[in-house]
Structure formats: C-alpha cells, structure tokens
Design a protein around this motif. Structure first.
Motif, PDB file in Angstrom:
ATOM      1  N   ARG A 132      -1.731   2.258   7.331  1.00  0.00           N
ATOM      2  CA  ARG A 132      -2.161   3.499   7.986  1.00  0.00           C
ATOM      3  C   ARG A 132      -3.415   4.099   7.346  1.00  0.00           C
ATOM      4  O   ARG A 132      -4.062   4.956   7.951  1.00  0.00           O
ATOM      5  N   SER A 233      -0.962   1.258  16.001  1.00  0.00           N
ATOM      6  CA  SER A 233      -1.139   2.205  14.896  1.00  0.00           C
ATOM      7  C   SER A 233      -2.393   3.052  15.095  1.00  0.00           C
ATOM      8  O   SER A 233      -2.443   4.215  14.692  1.00  0.00           O
ATOM      9  N   HIS A 285       5.535   5.593  14.106  1.00  0.00           N
ATOM     10  CA  HIS A 285       5.050   5.436  12.731  1.00  0.00           C
ATOM     11  C   HIS A 285       6.000   4.557  11.916  1.00  0.00           C
ATOM     12  O   HIS A 285       6.698   5.046  11.021  1.00  0.00           O
TER      13      HIS A 285
END
Length: 334
Positions: A132, A233, A285
C-alpha cells in the motif's frame, strides 16, 4: 516467533509471486519476526515447488520446526502436461511434511484437494495483498470528457500464452482509436494501437497504472493474480477473464467476461457501472502479512508433523528425478 522465507526473492521488475514475497519480507522485518537463517526460525515458509528439495533437507535437520507451504497455481495448467508430475510431487511432499498450508484462494484449495492434498492438514485461505505504500488507493471517476478516451492498462511479467496475450492482441485489432491502451511487460505479440512498454519495477508500474481508469487481465487459471490485486489496491476497476480464482478475488469490484469476443462489451459494462464499482473498491484493504502471522501462531500450538527419514529420502530421490524430467521436457518443447 521467527519466520524464515525459503524462497529466492529478487529485486527489480519480476513476477507476481516474487513481488508478493518482497512485501511479506518487508512486513515481517517491520514486525521483527523475520529470521535470516532456518536455524533461527520457528516457522519455515515454503512457496510451492520453489526450493522443494531444500525443504526436505531442512525437515530432516530441524524436525521440531513448523513447515508451512504456500500453494497457488497448478503448474500443469500453465506450463503443459509434463508439469503435472511436479504438482503431484508438491502434493506428496505437503502430505508428508506440512504442519500447515496457506492456499492463495478457495479455487486453489479445491484444485489441490482434487489432486490428493490431505484435508486433515491444518489449512487456511489467504488472498495476496499489495504494498500500500506503492499501490496507494485513489477514488476514481470518469468525466464526460474522459469517456471519449478511456485509458486502459494491462500487464504481465510472463509471455506465457495463458497470460492473455491473444486476448490483448484481439483488443488491439478492435479498439482502433476508441481507447488509450498500455500493455506493460513481456509478450510475443506485436501491437498496432496498443502502447507496449517493458516490465517495470513496482514504483514505475504503479505510476503508469495510476494514470489509467480500467485494468484488464486476460490471464487464465490464476490462483490469485498479484496484478489484479495491485490494480484494485490503486482503486482501478478490473475487467478480467472468468477463469481460475478471478471471480473470487474480484467479486463485485469489476466485470468478468467469458471469451475474447466478449471483452469489449465487458469494458463498456465497466464504464457504465464505474462509479458504483469505484465505491466498492474504497473499502477493500486486505492485509496478507497479518493473516499469515495469525495462521503461523495457530500452527505453533499444533503438534509437529513427524516424517520418517526413509520417507524424506524417498521424496528427495523422487524430487531429483522429477526436476530432471521437467528440465528435459521443457528443453525439448520450448
């Protein structure tokens, strides 16, 4: 608890499994659970057939440690009939030695169970996740002006024909000037309309993808496509071939298609549903590293799987023969 990753992890642009293990290594280092040698580890994490013979040696040398296998694709589906012997070898080693199994998807678990994986082995399903800090989520929408020229991106480290090159080549002949399309990676095809760029390190890859509106994956038999995970993502809606675990991974965060002739319609459907899909990506997530650590902690509490030395010797001999066979046939076929 300390974890040793039994895998050669490479720097730079590389395939999805390698990039995922780079992330795992980084996260384990941050949490101070990474072991630099097998001797210092409580958990040995093995990636499918990678360094399989070494895992048998370690099992003999350190029988008290926990051996966890990460299983994903069935290699004969990608690489040909002769690789089924490798898949079966992996099953034999896992059945004899594994203290736990991490399947990349429920699809993968189903396929390996059909090949003979013992259902009594402690196991879980954990999807891959992306870094991330590189693949940062951004809420996306398509303005009226952008609809005139949607930017689509696709990628593949491997030029294997089942990675979707034929579908991308078909798109190249269909899109004309309707879309901007960038393909990142390796392919045996030459494109007329699609911009083809060489494989990129994660930072550069994320930058190109971030400038796009839709990610397309035409790969077949994927256990958990790291490329799809990275795209989602970033907040990119995905159009993907309905094959392998793609439906399981994507869910309602993209559009699936059945054959190459359907791909343009799938892209149009994605554009029409863009805002709704984008909203659903906002809450997505996954954190694979945390899930791995929790599973390892459960495995620590289980009784060790003890494997007789004669079984380990037999598996090492079998592995030597199968690796030699695969190498020989690959040389003839390719």
């Amino acid at each position: 608890m300390k974890i040793f990753i039994l895998k050669d992890i490479k720097e730079g642009a590389w395939g999805g499994a390698n990039q995922f293990f780079r992330l795992l290594k980084k996260k384990f280092e941050q949490r101070a659970v990474l072991a630099l040698t097998p001797h210092d580890a409580d958990i040995i994490l093995i990636d499918s057939y990678q360094r399989l013979q070494e895992s048998l040696h370690l099992k003999k040398k350190y029988p008290e440690k926990k051996y966890i296998f990460r299983l994903g694709p069935l290699f004969y589906l990608h690489r040909g009939w002769h690789w089924k012997s490798m898949d079966r070898l992996v099953v034999s080693v896992v059945n004899a030695c594994a203290d736990g199994i991490i399947f990349q998807s429920a699809w993968s678990k189903e396929k390996f169970t059909a090949l003979g994986i013992h259902e009594s082995i402690h196991a879980t399903v954990i999807h891959n996740s992306a870094d991330r800090s590189i693949f940062q989520y951004k809420k996306r929408n398509i303005s009226r002006q952008q609809k005139e020229k949607i930017h689509i991106v696709s990628s593949s480290w491997s030029a294997n024909k089942l990675k979707g090159g034929e579908h991308v080549a078909y798109l190249d002949q269909q899109i004309g000037k309707k879309f901007q399309f960038t393909f990142i990676g390796n392919t045996t095809y030459t494109f007329e309309h699609i911009v083809h760029v060489s494989p990129k390190e994660s930072d550069a890859l994320a930058e190109i993808m971030d400038a796009s509106q839709i990610y397309v994956s035409a790969a077949a038999h994927e256990a958990c496509s790291n490329a799809i995970v990275e795209a989602m993502s970033l907040g990119l809606p995905v159009v993907a071939l309905d094959s392998g675990a793609n439906k399981e991974i994507i869910g309602d965060r993209g559009v699936l298609y059945q054959k190459k002739e359907d791909i343009l319609q799938a892209i149009d459907t994605c554009i029409a549903s863009y805002d709704a899909i984008s909203e659903r990506l906002a809450g997505w997530h996954p954190d694979a590293a945390s899930a791995y650590i929790i599973f390892f902690e459960h495995c620590i509490l289980k009784r060790n799987v003890l494997t007789k030395r004669i079984v380990l010797l037999w598996l090492k001999l079998k592995a030597t023969c199968i690796f030699a066979f695969i190498k020989l046939v690959d040389k003839i076929v390719y």
